[in-house]
Scaffold this motif. Structure first.
Motif, mmCIF file in Angstrom:
data_model
loop_
_atom_site.group_PDB
_atom_site.id
_atom_site.type_symbol
_atom_site.label_atom_id
_atom_site.label_comp_id
_atom_site.label_asym_id
_atom_site.label_seq_id
_atom_site.Cartn_x
_atom_site.Cartn_y
_atom_site.Cartn_z
ATOM 1 N N PRO A 1 0.799 -1.137 -0.156
ATOM 2 C CA PRO A 1 -0.178 -0.200 0.029
ATOM 3 C C PRO A 1 0.857 1.354 0.052
ATOM 4 N N THR A 2 2.099 1.485 0.073
ATOM 5 C CA THR A 2 2.634 2.076 0.294
ATOM 6 C C THR A 2 4.318 1.988 -0.290
ATOM 7 N N ILE A 3 5.164 3.635 -0.463
ATOM 8 C CA ILE A 3 5.925 3.250 -1.332
ATOM 9 C C ILE A 3 7.317 2.665 -0.641
ATOM 10 N N VAL A 4 6.738 3.224 0.547
ATOM 11 C CA VAL A 4 8.404 2.486 1.367
ATOM 12 C C VAL A 4 8.088 0.479 1.828
ATOM 13 N N GLU A 5 6.705 0.054 1.787
ATOM 14 C CA GLU A 5 6.874 -1.564 1.825
ATOM 15 C C GLU A 5 7.203 -1.681 0.181
ATOM 16 N N LYS A 6 6.717 -1.378 -0.208
ATOM 17 C CA LYS A 6 7.287 -1.589 -2.570
ATOM 18 C C LYS A 6 8.648 -1.369 -2.165
ATOM 19 N N ILE A 7 9.061 -0.448 -1.567
ATOM 20 C CA ILE A 7 10.671 -0.713 -1.250
ATOM 21 C C ILE A 7 11.381 -1.565 -1.155
ATOM 22 N N TYR A 8 10.876 -1.642 0.370
ATOM 23 C CA TYR A 8 11.048 -3.226 1.109
ATOM 24 C C TYR A 8 11.031 -3.975 0.327
ATOM 25 N N ASN A 9 9.828 -5.064 -0.267
ATOM 26 C CA ASN A 9 10.207 -5.889 -1.083
ATOM 27 C C ASN A 9 10.556 -5.632 -2.106
ATOM 28 N N TYR A 10 11.067 -4.639 -2.752
ATOM 29 C CA TYR A 10 11.900 -5.306 -3.500
ATOM 30 C C TYR A 10 13.382 -5.373 -3.487
ATOM 31 N N ARG A 11 14.065 -4.313 -2.587
ATOM 32 C CA ARG A 11 15.269 -5.045 -2.023
ATOM 33 C C ARG A 11 15.024 -6.529 -1.334
ATOM 34 N N PHE A 12 14.015 -6.903 -0.877
ATOM 35 C CA PHE A 12 13.451 -8.198 0.224
ATOM 36 C C PHE A 12 13.714 -9.202 -0.105
ATOM 37 N N THR A 13 12.991 -9.007 -1.483
ATOM 38 C CA THR A 13 12.886 -10.088 -2.893
ATOM 39 C C THR A 13 14.098 -10.047 -4.019
ATOM 40 N N ARG A 14 15.077 -9.027 -3.569
ATOM 41 C CA ARG A 14 16.605 -9.139 -4.042
ATOM 42 C C ARG A 14 17.177 -10.519 -3.088
ATOM 43 N N ALA A 15 17.224 -9.903 -1.961
ATOM 44 C CA ALA A 15 17.704 -10.812 -0.760
ATOM 45 C C ALA A 15 17.284 -11.626 -1.104
ATOM 46 N N ARG A 16 16.577 -12.529 -0.989
ATOM 47 C CA ARG A 16 15.587 -13.761 -1.273
ATOM 48 C C ARG A 16 15.885 -14.605 -1.936
ATOM 49 N N ARG A 17 16.587 -13.510 -3.720
ATOM 50 C CA ARG A 17 16.015 -14.366 -4.730
ATOM 51 C C ARG A 17 17.870 -15.450 -4.764
ATOM 52 N N ILE A 18 19.001 -15.124 -3.769
ATOM 53 C CA ILE A 18 20.186 -15.851 -3.721
ATOM 54 C C ILE A 18 19.720 -17.154 -3.250
ATOM 55 N N VAL A 19 19.091 -17.940 -2.068
ATOM 56 C CA VAL A 19 18.700 -19.429 -2.178
ATOM 57 C C VAL A 19 18.188 -19.726 -3.542
ATOM 58 N N GLU A 20 17.972 -19.266 -4.176
ATOM 59 C CA GLU A 20 16.739 -19.994 -5.682
ATOM 60 C C GLU A 20 17.828 -19.870 -6.178
ATOM 61 N N ASN A 21 18.603 -18.429 -6.177
ATOM 62 C CA ASN A 21 19.566 -19.872 -7.050
ATOM 63 C C ASN A 21 20.802 -20.280 -6.878
ATOM 64 N N ALA A 22 21.239 -20.590 -5.538
ATOM 65 C CA ALA A 22 22.041 -21.063 -5.170
ATOM 66 C C ALA A 22 21.341 -22.714 -4.956
ATOM 67 N N PHE A 23 19.911 -22.705 -4.579
ATOM 68 C CA PHE A 23 19.912 -24.035 -5.367
ATOM 69 C C PHE A 23 19.368 -24.295 -7.171
ATOM 70 N N GLY A 24 19.413 -23.441 -7.790
ATOM 71 C CA GLY A 24 20.025 -23.600 -9.225
ATOM 72 C C GLY A 24 20.895 -24.346 -9.645
ATOM 73 N N ILE A 25 21.575 -23.375 -9.549
ATOM 74 C CA ILE A 25 22.907 -23.390 -9.399
ATOM 75 C C ILE A 25 23.412 -25.166 -9.285
ATOM 76 N N LEU A 26 23.196 -25.657 -7.732
ATOM 77 C CA LEU A 26 22.670 -26.899 -7.457
ATOM 78 C C LEU A 26 22.898 -27.889 -8.532
ATOM 79 N N VAL A 27 21.588 -27.892 -9.131
ATOM 80 C CA VAL A 27 20.804 -28.416 -9.060
ATOM 81 C C VAL A 27 21.232 -28.817 -10.562
ATOM 82 N N SER A 28 21.654 -27.140 -11.445
ATOM 83 C CA SER A 28 22.316 -27.967 -12.784
ATOM 84 C C SER A 28 23.759 -28.246 -12.722
#
Length: 382
Positions: A278-305
């Motif tokens: 609902p707010t700009i601050v929360e959008k910014i938080y979600n954007y930065r949060f997604t960047r940080a959480r994407r690390i584990v998704e990529n780590a698993f992807g590299i491991l499997v590939s």
């Protein structure tokens, strides 16, 4: 006189007949034994190990095409030599009068070939000219020894290491205070006998759950393997071996936290994204949060590939499957630290185009489909 000679003659003929019958019977039994199929101690083609993969094609690739050698085993010739020096004394056996022992290099290359491709034991036996029973026996042993030799690359960080990880998330992903991204993957296995529905997950397959914490550099800092696939998100997280120390606050430094997706509960040490923006601050938080959480998704992807045995249903005993999974995790960390540019070359990981404000997906996504993530299911065992 004539009657006595006749009796003696008949007696001699009868004795000779009996002896002849006994000799014929013995000859017949000997002939049967020769015709009987003998048990095979070792098949002839497995004894010709000098023309197996290690002594033939892998030897040629080692000297003539190291790049293709690395593509097959996921490690360079130099790294194989280094790994062999670490584990040789523990996996090598002495030759006996009956037969020669399997060389340590052959055992290592068979194990790496299995982890990198997921090829069946039968095909490995044909390629390397080793019996299937021998392969099924030494692969778990080699996995154990490799894990012990490289265990320094997969240990829970101390306070100083946690602080270094926080600095890494701050500078690389603009998310200060983060100590790691947590997520889980279902590794598909063949269900053990008489297991019921314990391993049956919401995807309709049988699996073991690999739950891991990943740092800012795509390395696994802790892994927990073996939870049943049927367990829900909360059940898997509460079975996490680090859960008690996370709850009492003795693991992470003060102010530190982990990031996880919607499958995990919201905790003071475990942050999630806002469900709405609902707010700009929360959008910014979600954007930065997604960047940080994407690390584990990529780590698993590299491991499997890289270790594609994880992308196929593992038809091994549960104990052996767990050994194999943790070995791939420690090899991932070792290769990530020792050969960054060859193990994960540029473009293999998701990256952001700061000019066009777009996210470019890593090449691992096109190489192989990632393992299914843990998602919220209808089963909730708290």
């Amino acid at each position: 006189m004539l009657s006595q000679l006749a009796v003696i003659k008949k007696t001699v003929i009868r004795s000779m007949t009996i002896i002849l019958c006994e000799e014929l019977e013995k000859s017949y039994k000997k002939l049967q034994k020769k015709e009987r199929k003998k048990k095979v101690w070792i098949r002839d083609w497995t004894a010709r190990r000098s023309i197996g993969a290690t002594c033939a094609i892998f030897k040629e690739l080692y000297h003539e095409d190291p790049r293709e050698y690395k593509a097959v085993l996921r490690v360079t010739p130099e790294q194989v030599d280094k790994l062999l020096n670490l584990i040789k004394m523990k996996i090598e056996r002495q030759d006996t009068f009956m037969r020669d022992a399997i060389p340590a290099r052959v055992k290592l290359e068979v194990t790496l070939c299995f982890l990198s491709s997921g090829i069946s034991y039968r095909l490995l036996a044909i390629f390397f000219r080793i019996s299937k029973s021998s392969i099924s026996k030494f692969i778990p042993e080699v996995c154990d020894v490799m894990y012990e030799a490289l265990d320094e690359y997969l240990q829970v960080p101390d306070n100083r290491e946690w602080e270094d990880i926080q600095v890494g998330f701050h500078h690389r992903w603009n998310f200060p205070g983060c100590c790691g991204a947590i997520d889980g993957k279902h590794v598909v296995i063949q269900a053990p006998p008489n297991c019921g529905s314990e391993y049956y997950n919401y995807k309709g397959t049988n699996s073991l759950v690999l739950l891991a914490v990943v740092d800012h550099d795509y390395c696994f800092k802790y892994v927990d393997i073996g939870s049943y696939g049927r367990n829900s998100d909360g059940g898997v997280f509460q079975a996490f071996s680090l859960y008690p120390v996370l709850e009492n606050g003795s693991l992470l430094p003060e102010g530190g936290f982990l990031v996880g997706d919607d499958a995990f509960p919201l905790k003071t040490y475990l942050l999630k994204r806002y469900p709405n923006e609902p707010t700009i601050v929360e959008k910014i938080y979600n954007y930065r949060f997604t960047r940080a959480r994407r690390i584990v998704e990529n780590a698993f992807g590299i491991l499997v590939s890289r270790f594609r045995v994880l992308a196929l249903p593992i038809q091994l005993q549960e104990e052996t499957a767990i050994k194999m999974i943790r070995t791939t995790c420690v090899l991932h960390n070792w290769l990530r630290k020792s050969s960054l540019h060859t193990y994960t070359p540029p473009g293999s990981i998701d990256y952001e185009d700061i000019v066009n404000f777009t996210t470019n997906l890593g090449t691992w996504r096109s190489e192989i489909n990632a393992l299914p993530s843990i998602a919220r299911s209808r089963i909730n065992n708290r």
